[in-house]
Motif scaffolding. Structure first.
Motif, PDB file in Angstrom:
ATOM      1  N   LEU A   1       0.922  -1.221  -0.032  1.00 43.41           N
ATOM      2  CA  LEU A   1      -0.148  -0.079  -0.085  1.00 43.41           C
ATOM      3  C   LEU A   1       0.888   1.120   0.010  1.00 43.41           C
ATOM      4  CD1 LEU A   1      -2.963   0.820   0.231  1.00 43.41           C
ATOM      5  CD2 LEU A   1      -2.844   0.536   2.440  1.00 43.41           C
ATOM      6  N   LYS A   2       2.254   1.110   0.692  1.00 43.09           N
ATOM      7  CA  LYS A   2       3.024   2.325   0.764  1.00 43.09           C
ATOM      8  C   LYS A   2       3.364   2.370  -0.648  1.00 43.09           C
ATOM      9  CE  LYS A   2       3.705   2.395   5.845  1.00 43.09           C
ATOM     10  NZ  LYS A   2       4.229   1.944   6.908  1.00 43.09           N
ATOM     11  N   GLU A   3       3.879   1.518  -0.961  1.00 41.87           N
ATOM     12  CA  GLU A   3       4.387   1.226  -2.509  1.00 41.87           C
ATOM     13  C   GLU A   3       3.745   2.091  -3.657  1.00 41.87           C
ATOM     14  OE1 GLU A   3       6.083  -2.360  -3.735  1.00 41.87           O
ATOM     15  OE2 GLU A   3       7.388  -2.600  -2.022  1.00 41.87           O
ATOM     16  N   GLN A   4       2.452   1.733  -3.604  1.00 38.31           N
ATOM     17  CA  GLN A   4       1.163   2.161  -4.560  1.00 38.31           C
ATOM     18  C   GLN A   4       0.766   3.423  -4.149  1.00 38.31           C
ATOM     19  OE1 GLN A   4       0.487   0.334  -7.405  1.00 38.31           O
ATOM     20  NE2 GLN A   4       2.291  -0.387  -7.085  1.00 38.31           N
ATOM     21  N   GLN A   5       0.988   4.126  -3.011  1.00 40.79           N
ATOM     22  CA  GLN A   5       0.578   5.297  -2.463  1.00 40.79           C
ATOM     23  C   GLN A   5       0.375   6.298  -3.597  1.00 40.79           C
ATOM     24  OE1 GLN A   5       2.126   6.984   1.201  1.00 40.79           O
ATOM     25  NE2 GLN A   5       0.228   8.405   1.160  1.00 40.79           N
ATOM     26  N   PRO A   6       1.417   6.570  -4.558  1.00 37.77           N
ATOM     27  CA  PRO A   6       1.386   7.639  -5.587  1.00 37.77           C
ATOM     28  C   PRO A   6       0.419   7.323  -6.655  1.00 37.77           C
ATOM     29  CG  PRO A   6       3.551   6.880  -5.076  1.00 37.77           C
ATOM     30  CD  PRO A   6       2.841   6.067  -4.410  1.00 37.77           C
ATOM     31  N   CYS A   7      -0.185   6.066  -6.754  1.00 39.17           N
ATOM     32  CA  CYS A   7      -1.044   5.707  -7.499  1.00 39.17           C
ATOM     33  C   CYS A   7      -2.638   5.844  -7.235  1.00 39.17           C
ATOM     34  CB  CYS A   7      -0.615   4.213  -8.010  1.00 39.17           C
ATOM     35  SG  CYS A   7       1.058   3.865  -8.510  1.00 39.17           S
ATOM     36  N   LEU A   8      -2.644   5.957  -6.044  1.00 37.39           N
ATOM     37  CA  LEU A   8      -4.199   5.710  -5.470  1.00 37.39           C
ATOM     38  C   LEU A   8      -5.012   7.049  -6.036  1.00 37.39           C
ATOM     39  CD1 LEU A   8      -3.490   5.311  -1.627  1.00 37.39           C
ATOM     40  CD2 LEU A   8      -3.813   3.613  -3.283  1.00 37.39           C
ATOM     41  N   CYS A   9      -4.610   7.960  -6.576  1.00 37.58           N
ATOM     42  CA  CYS A   9      -5.709   8.919  -7.117  1.00 37.58           C
ATOM     43  C   CYS A   9      -6.073   8.395  -8.344  1.00 37.58           C
ATOM     44  CB  CYS A   9      -4.787  10.247  -7.606  1.00 37.58           C
ATOM     45  SG  CYS A   9      -5.179  11.441  -6.024  1.00 37.58           S
ATOM     46  N   GLY A  10      -4.915   7.725  -9.092  1.00 39.59           N
ATOM     47  CA  GLY A  10      -5.525   7.103 -10.382  1.00 39.59           C
ATOM     48  C   GLY A  10      -6.406   5.995 -10.210  1.00 39.59           C
ATOM     49  N   TYR A  11      -6.222   5.362  -9.193  1.00 45.85           N
ATOM     50  CA  TYR A  11      -7.246   4.096  -9.089  1.00 45.85           C
ATOM     51  C   TYR A  11      -8.583   4.752  -8.453  1.00 45.85           C
ATOM     52  CZ  TYR A  11      -2.957   1.390  -8.534  1.00 45.85           C
ATOM     53  OH  TYR A  11      -1.632   0.592  -8.735  1.00 45.85           O
ATOM     54  N   LEU A  12      -8.416   5.852  -7.826  1.00 42.62           N
ATOM     55  CA  LEU A  12      -9.851   6.438  -7.213  1.00 42.62           C
ATOM     56  C   LEU A  12     -10.682   6.961  -8.409  1.00 42.62           C
ATOM     57  CD1 LEU A  12      -8.905   7.888  -4.359  1.00 42.62           C
ATOM     58  CD2 LEU A  12     -10.391   6.342  -4.249  1.00 42.62           C
ATOM     59  N   LYS A  13      -9.961   7.455  -9.428  1.00 41.81           N
ATOM     60  CA  LYS A  13     -10.395   8.011 -10.859  1.00 41.81           C
ATOM     61  C   LYS A  13     -10.913   6.818 -11.951  1.00 41.81           C
ATOM     62  CE  LYS A  13      -8.050  12.209 -10.333  1.00 41.81           C
ATOM     63  NZ  LYS A  13      -6.920  13.120 -11.005  1.00 41.81           N
TER      64      LYS A  13
END
Length: 96
Positions: free
Chosen positions: A57-69
């Motif tokens: 989850l910490k590794e993928q944190q920069p991607c979370l906005c993309g996932y939410l969109k």
């Protein structure tokens, strides 16, 4: 005297240029929602997240906005259980 000032200025300017790019280097993150699969048990039940889940989850944190969109992923990443897992792991869910 002018020559010494000019040389000193050039040295300082060169140092600023050389070190400004090295102040912080970030590793590139490959956004891959399947990397969050270790978090599935914690999101779908009341079990606490594993260390692997928190690490991913910490590794993928920069991607979370993309996932939410992404409409296909938003239901998983944006649900209350996922937010609870992220909070337990110390990862902030961004407002995007």
């Amino acid at each position: 005297m002018k020559r010494v000032s000019f040389v000193a200025f050039c040295v300082v300017a060169l140092a600023v240029v050389l070190f400004s790019g090295e102040t912080r280097t970030a590793e590139a993150v490959t956004c891959d929602p399947s990397q969050l699969s270790p978090c599935a048990p914690a999101i779908t039940s009341s079990t606490p997240p594993s260390a692997t889940c928190c690490s991913k989850l910490k590794e993928q944190q920069p991607c979370l906005c993309g996932y939410l969109k992404n409409p296909a992923l938003k239901q998983f990443v944006g649900n209350p259980n996922a937010k609870k897992v992220a909070s337990t792991c110390g990862v902030a869910i961004p407002n995007c």
